[in-house]
Scaffold this motif. Structure first.
Motif, PDB file in Angstrom:
ATOM      1  N   SER A   2       0.841  -1.195   0.000  1.00 17.51           N
ATOM      2  CA  SER A   2       0.000   0.000   0.000  1.00 17.51           C
ATOM      3  C   SER A   2       0.877   1.245   0.000  1.00 17.51           C
ATOM      4  O   SER A   2       2.037   1.208   0.378  1.00 17.51           O
ATOM      5  CB  SER A   2      -0.913  -0.003   1.226  1.00 17.51           C
ATOM      6  N   HIS A   3       0.300   2.323  -0.471  1.00 19.15           N
ATOM      7  CA  HIS A   3       1.003   3.607  -0.524  1.00 19.15           C
ATOM      8  C   HIS A   3       0.184   4.643   0.236  1.00 19.15           C
ATOM      9  O   HIS A   3      -1.034   4.586   0.281  1.00 19.15           O
ATOM     10  CB  HIS A   3       1.179   4.068  -1.967  1.00 19.15           C
ATOM     11  N   ASP A   7       4.386   8.697   0.691  1.00 16.62           N
ATOM     12  CA  ASP A   7       5.212   8.026  -0.313  1.00 16.62           C
ATOM     13  C   ASP A   7       5.390   8.892  -1.564  1.00 16.62           C
ATOM     14  O   ASP A   7       6.369   8.748  -2.293  1.00 16.62           O
ATOM     15  CB  ASP A   7       4.588   6.687  -0.722  1.00 16.62           C
TER      16      ASP A   7
END
Length: 50
Positions: A2-3, A7
């Motif tokens: 996941s981001h 990020d």
């Protein structure tokens, strides 16, 4: 995987060389290249290659 927004923070930072008063579409248009291609002729050329 996941981001999070963290990020992508380094990609979203402003660039001092950018003129943010120019709309994005206009700025991208300045970078674009107009190419005139005869699509039919290009397909014929590809088909004729060994």
């Amino acid at each position: 995987m996941s981001h999070t927004t963290d990020d992508f923070a380094k990609f979203m930072a402003g660039d001092p060389e950018d003129n943010e008063e120019v709309p994005l579409g206009d700025a991208l248009q300045e970078l674009a290249i107009d190419i005139e291609v005869d699509a039919v002729e290009e397909i014929r050329d590809v088909r004729e290659r060994p």
